[in-house]
Design a protein around this motif. Structure first.
Motif, mmCIF file in Angstrom:
data_model
loop_
_atom_site.group_PDB
_atom_site.id
_atom_site.type_symbol
_atom_site.label_atom_id
_atom_site.label_comp_id
_atom_site.label_asym_id
_atom_site.label_seq_id
_atom_site.Cartn_x
_atom_site.Cartn_y
_atom_site.Cartn_z
ATOM 1 N N ALA A 1 -81.021 36.777 -77.697
ATOM 2 C CA ALA A 1 -81.864 37.609 -78.553
ATOM 3 C C ALA A 1 -81.056 38.157 -79.727
ATOM 4 O O ALA A 1 -81.521 38.185 -80.853
ATOM 5 N N GLY A 2 -79.844 38.580 -79.445
ATOM 6 C CA GLY A 2 -78.981 39.088 -80.512
ATOM 7 C C GLY A 2 -78.631 38.008 -81.505
ATOM 8 O O GLY A 2 -78.625 38.233 -82.709
ATOM 9 N N SER A 3 -78.354 36.812 -81.015
ATOM 10 C CA SER A 3 -77.976 35.743 -81.929
ATOM 11 C C SER A 3 -79.168 35.273 -82.752
ATOM 12 O O SER A 3 -79.016 34.922 -83.914
ATOM 13 N N SER A 4 -80.382 35.275 -82.161
ATOM 14 C CA SER A 4 -81.547 34.878 -82.958
ATOM 15 C C SER A 4 -81.853 35.942 -84.006
ATOM 16 O O SER A 4 -82.243 35.617 -85.128
ATOM 17 N N MET A 5 -81.650 37.210 -83.676
ATOM 18 C CA MET A 5 -81.821 38.263 -84.687
ATOM 19 C C MET A 5 -80.739 38.164 -85.748
ATOM 20 O O MET A 5 -80.995 38.427 -86.921
ATOM 21 N N ASP A 6 -79.535 37.779 -85.326
ATOM 22 C CA ASP A 6 -78.457 37.592 -86.301
ATOM 23 C C ASP A 6 -78.813 36.486 -87.285
ATOM 24 O O ASP A 6 -78.537 36.612 -88.479
ATOM 25 N N VAL A 7 -79.423 35.428 -86.808
ATOM 26 C CA VAL A 7 -79.824 34.333 -87.693
ATOM 27 C C VAL A 7 -80.833 34.843 -88.713
ATOM 28 O O VAL A 7 -80.734 34.548 -89.912
ATOM 29 N N VAL A 8 -81.786 35.639 -88.250
ATOM 30 C CA VAL A 8 -82.788 36.206 -89.161
ATOM 31 C C VAL A 8 -82.114 37.116 -90.185
ATOM 32 O O VAL A 8 -82.425 37.069 -91.385
ATOM 33 N N LYS A 9 -81.172 37.931 -89.731
ATOM 34 C CA LYS A 9 -80.465 38.838 -90.642
ATOM 35 C C LYS A 9 -79.656 38.063 -91.674
ATOM 36 O O LYS A 9 -79.616 38.429 -92.850
ATOM 37 N N TRP A 10 -78.991 36.979 -91.235
ATOM 38 C CA TRP A 10 -78.226 36.158 -92.177
ATOM 39 C C TRP A 10 -79.153 35.493 -93.185
ATOM 40 O O TRP A 10 -78.823 35.392 -94.373
ATOM 41 N N LEU A 11 -80.307 35.025 -92.720
ATOM 42 C CA LEU A 11 -81.270 34.425 -93.649
ATOM 43 C C LEU A 11 -81.757 35.450 -94.666
ATOM 44 O O LEU A 11 -81.897 35.132 -95.855
ATOM 45 N N LEU A 12 -82.006 36.676 -94.219
ATOM 46 C CA LEU A 12 -82.397 37.732 -95.147
ATOM 47 C C LEU A 12 -81.284 38.029 -96.149
ATOM 48 O O LEU A 12 -81.546 38.204 -97.346
#
Length: 122
Positions: free
Chosen positions: A8-19
Motif C-alpha cells: 500500500a505504501g509503495s503504490s501510494m509512493d508511485v502515485v506521489k511520484w507521478l504527481l
C-alpha cells in the motif's frame, strides 16, 4: 511492517511520484506555453509548482530517506574543524611554491631532453 502495508505504501509512493513529475512537467510546459506572460508571474508559477512537486516527492519513502540523509550530513558537517585564516594562507602558499618548483623542474627537464634529442638527431 507487513507485506500489505509495504504494498500500500509503495503504490501510494508511485502515485506521489507521478504527481511530483506531473507538477514538474506543468512548470516546464507552462513556462514555455505562457512565454508572453509577465516574467515575474512565470517565475512565481514555476517556483510554486516546483515546491509542490518537491513536497510531493519528499512525502514518499525515498523522499523521507533523502531528508534523513540531509539531516545526518548536516550533523557531520558541524563536526568538521575548519582551518583558521592563517592555516589556510600557509597551505595556499605551500601549494603555490610546490607548483612553481614543479613547473621549473618540468621546464628544465623538457629543455634538457629537447637539447639531448636535437643533439642526437643533429
Amino acid at each position: 511492517m507487513s507485506t500489505d502495508s509495504k504494498t500500500a505504501g509503495s503504490s501510494m509512493d508511485v502515485v506521489k511520484w507521478l504527481l511530483a513529475v506531473a507538477f514538474l512537467a506543468a512548470a516546464v510546459v507552462g513556462n514555455y506555453m505562457y512565454a508572453d506572460a509577465p516574467f515575474l508571474y512565470r517565475i512565481l508559477a514555476v517556483v510554486v509548482l516546483m515546491l509542490v512537486s518537491a513536497a510531493a516527492a519528499l512525502t514518499t519513502f525515498q523522499g523521507k530517506a533523502f531528508m534523513q540523509l540531509l539531516k545526518e550530513a548536516n550533523v557531520e558537517r558541524r563536526k568538521v574543524v575548519w582551518p583558521t585564516r592563517q592555516e589556510t594562507t600557509q597551505m595556499t602558499l605551500m601549494v603555490v611554491v610546490v607548483v612553481v618548483v614543479m613547473a621549473l623542474v618540468l621546464w628544465g627537464l623538457d629543455s634538457l631532453l629537447g637539447w639531448a634529442i636535437s643533439a642526437l638527431i643533429g
